[in-house]
Design a protein around this motif. Structure first.
Motif, PDB file in Angstrom:
ATOM      1  N   LEU A   3      36.801  43.977  44.613  1.00  0.00           N
ATOM      2  CA  LEU A   3      36.393  45.078  43.742  1.00  0.00           C
ATOM      3  C   LEU A   3      35.871  44.623  42.385  1.00  0.00           C
ATOM      4  CD1 LEU A   3      39.367  47.493  44.463  1.00  0.00           C
ATOM      5  CD2 LEU A   3      36.997  47.824  45.157  1.00  0.00           C
ATOM      6  N   VAL A   4      36.282  43.437  41.960  1.00  0.00           N
ATOM      7  CA  VAL A   4      35.878  42.994  40.623  1.00  0.00           C
ATOM      8  C   VAL A   4      35.061  41.695  40.666  1.00  0.00           C
ATOM      9  CG1 VAL A   4      36.714  42.189  38.385  1.00  0.00           C
ATOM     10  CG2 VAL A   4      37.763  44.184  39.461  1.00  0.00           C
TER      11      VAL A   4
ATOM     12  N   PRO B  60      31.562  42.084  42.851  1.00  0.00           N
ATOM     13  CA  PRO B  60      30.507  42.818  42.133  1.00  0.00           C
ATOM     14  C   PRO B  60      30.035  42.091  40.874  1.00  0.00           C
ATOM     15  CG  PRO B  60      32.308  44.282  42.698  1.00  0.00           C
ATOM     16  CD  PRO B  60      32.774  42.893  43.024  1.00  0.00           C
TER      17      PRO B  60
ATOM     18  N   ALA C 230      42.388  43.158  36.864  1.00  0.00           N
ATOM     19  CA  ALA C 230      42.419  43.895  38.130  1.00  0.00           C
ATOM     20  C   ALA C 230      43.827  43.879  38.722  1.00  0.00           C
ATOM     21  CB  ALA C 230      41.421  43.305  39.112  1.00  0.00           C
TER      22      ALA C 230
END
Lengths: 321, 257
Positions: free
Chosen positions: B174-175, B178, B161
């Motif tokens: 974002l990584v 999730p 990322a």
């Protein structure tokens, strides 16, 4: 101007042990392999380039800009991880779009870029799949597409074929090379596999214990290795007084030929397309001969054979830089 | 062998389910006192319980407290678990053990300690005070559940990322988040239940004008057990069952999709 320049790049581990100094430069569109045994520091050099390992000396210039101290997310260096590290919760499209979106690329341009890469990587029809629904080869192509999507100055490939099975590995190798030449991206590929390095690279840099031993074209490092280590690591080498000789340059000749050396066959291994005969000379030397596939039938273990090699097949060290 | 194991698991299941059967059963009785098996069959006590504003208010208070405690426990526990999983700092093991302490400490001891602490520091009674107290017992569960999930998560995902241009914070949001979502949901569920079920801390620290549901049920029992208490308890069981069923259906739908 060189696309990438490493100048005396070094990192010292707190516990002792140093990687570097490493200096090398890549032209635009060049693929250079960093080849060396495991633990030689090749992955560390890659991680310094990506910004995950801070160098203690030296610097990195990308397209003329010094990025030595730049944080990982602002480098414009794209790393393709050994296990690909695809985001499991995102589709192929969103994986590839991840980079451009972080760089604030406009929505329409992101879509254009991703579509183009999907076509180039022959991933049509997979855009909405998640990584776990792809084959190993497809995952690798997604990983490369994701890296290229940020239009990096350089793509770093960390052992890109090691997580693929043996059959896929060879075909993927040439596929990657073809793509690299077609798209024209600059790349450093880290590997411990000499045949991989020789077959896909413009140049090969051989590393040993944190330092570069030699940089050259595949032909140079194979036919004119700078050191005995390089000679032994890139291809195989028979040590003889005054240098080395490659197994495939040795010829089996008629018994008693003038100037030939005799020896007793130890093992004679049939390899399909060819064979390998290991013999013991009268002087106690062990030599490997690469020859035709029928040879083991003519020269079973225990038999005596006579061998010779042309004088120019001997590679000497010290006289060639 | 299989038959014996089957029988054991059935008995264990029955044993676990028995209290629920008793509660639901006795709520259906016609008598004005608790009896099991119930005499007669009526839904009258459910109507009584639902009409009682004390239960409705207490239910809302419990929901608010549990939701706030869960949110706060996630905001505190997830970064703590992340730090424990990713960084090696001096005292890391001590912090890890200390974060588990409230799990071992009897809740009653904790209640007394917190009551003393709060009254000395002038943190007056109120729902906010109970939320702060619940944070102490909810956070360890979040850390406990999230830590192994984060430890299993491949560091290369976060590096990827960042390599693609995400700042460390963006990469986490974002990584990492999730990727650990199932773990985070489990942690949140557990924290919510711990807060919603708590009585020890609530008795000492809840706002007397707005007690939580367990406190109201507890005082109702002390005043005299009537089937209304059983009815409200049965409703809670039904609510939990409905929640579990919804979750399972969502899971099936996702797998089918």
């Amino acid at each position: 101007m060189n696309e990438v320049e490493l100048d005396g790049l070094t990192t010292r581990y707190p516990g002792g042990g140093t990687i570097g100094p490493v200096s090398l430069a890549l032209r635009r569109g060049e693929l250079l392999s960093l080849l060396g045994p495991s633990g030689c520091g090749k992955t560390t050099v890659l991680r310094m380039l990506a910004g995950f390992v801070p160098p203690t000396a030296g610097n990195i210039r990308l397209r003329g800009v010094d990025v030595t101290r730049e944080r990982p997310h602002r480098r414009g260096v794209a790393l393709v991880f050994q296990n690909f590290a695809l985001f499991p919760h995102l589709t192929v499209f969103d994986n590839i779009a991840f980079g451009p979106r972080r760089h604030g690329v406009a929505r329409a341009e992101v879509a254009r870029r991703v579509e183009r890469l999907i076509a180039q990587m022959r991933l049509e029809g997979f855009a909405e799949r998640r990584p776990d629904a792809l084959s190993g080869g497809q995952q690798q192509r997604v990983a490369i597409a994701r890296a290229l999507a940020i239009e990096p100055a350089i793509v770093l490939l960390d052992e890109p074929f090691s997580s693929l099975d043996a059959q896929l590995r060879e075909s993927t190798r040439f596929e990657l090379r073809a793509l690299q030449q077609e798209i024209g991206f600059t790349a450093i590929l880290v590997t411990h596999d000499q045949s991989e390095a020789l077959s896909v690279s413009d140049r090969v840099a051989i590393m040993r214990a944190g330092r570069l031993e030699q940089i050259g074209t595949p032909h140079e490092v194979y036919h004119a290795p700078a050191t005995e280590f390089v000679a032994g690591f890139v291809g195989r080498a028979n040590k003889i007084p005054g240098g080395i000789v490659r197994p495939e340059t040795i010829r089996i000749v008629a018994p008693g030929t003038a100037g030939a050396l005799s020896g007793t066959v130890g093992t004679a291994a049939f390899l399909g397309a060819g064979s390998e005969i290991v013999l013991q000379t009268a002087g106690g030397q062990t030599l490997t001969v690469a020859t035709d596939g029928q040879a083991p039938l003519r020269h079973p273990p225990g038999s005596t054979i006579w061998i010779t090699w042309p004088p120019d097949a001997v590679i000497r060290f010290g006289d060639s830089p | 062998m299989m038959r014996v194991l089957g029988l054991v698991s059935f008995l264990a299941f029955l044993y676990l389910l028995l209290p629920v059967l008793v509660v639901v059963g006795s709520a259906l009785g016609e008598t004005s006192y608790l009896a099991f098996p119930p005499h007669g069959l009526t839904l009258r006590w459910f109507a009584v319980a639902l009409a009682d504003p004390r239960y409705a208010h207490a239910f809302l208070t419990s929901l608010v407290v549990a939701a706030a405690s869960t949110l706060a426990a996630l905001l505190l526990g997830l970064p703590a678990a992340y730090a424990l999983a990713r960084f090696d700092f001096p005292g890391r093991r001590f912090v890890e053990t200390a974060l588990m302490m409230p799990l071992i400490l009897p809740a009653l001891v904790l209640s007394i300690a917190l009551t003393l602490l709060f009254s000395r520091s002038g943190f007056t009674a109120g729902t906010a005070r109970l939320v702060v107290a619940h944070l102490v017992i909810c956070t360890p569960y979040v850390v406990r559940v999230a830590l192994p999930v984060l430890q299993r998560l491949d560091v290369a995902l976060e590096e990827a990322a960042q390599n693609l241009g995400a700042s460390p914070l963006a990469g986490f949001l974002l990584v990492t988040l999730p990727a650990i979502r199932p773990g985070a949901i489990a942690a949140a569920t557990l924290a919510f239940i711990v807060s919603f079920d708590d009585i020890d801390l609530a008795i000492f620290l809840a706002d007397p004008r707005a007690p939580t549901l367990p406190v109201v049920i507890y005082s109702a029992i002390q005043l005299g057990i009537d089937p209304g208490v059983a009815a409200i308890s049965a409703l809670l069981v039904l609510l939990a069952g409905a929640g579990m069923a919804t979750y399972q259906i969502l899971l099936w739908r996702r797998q089918a999709a």
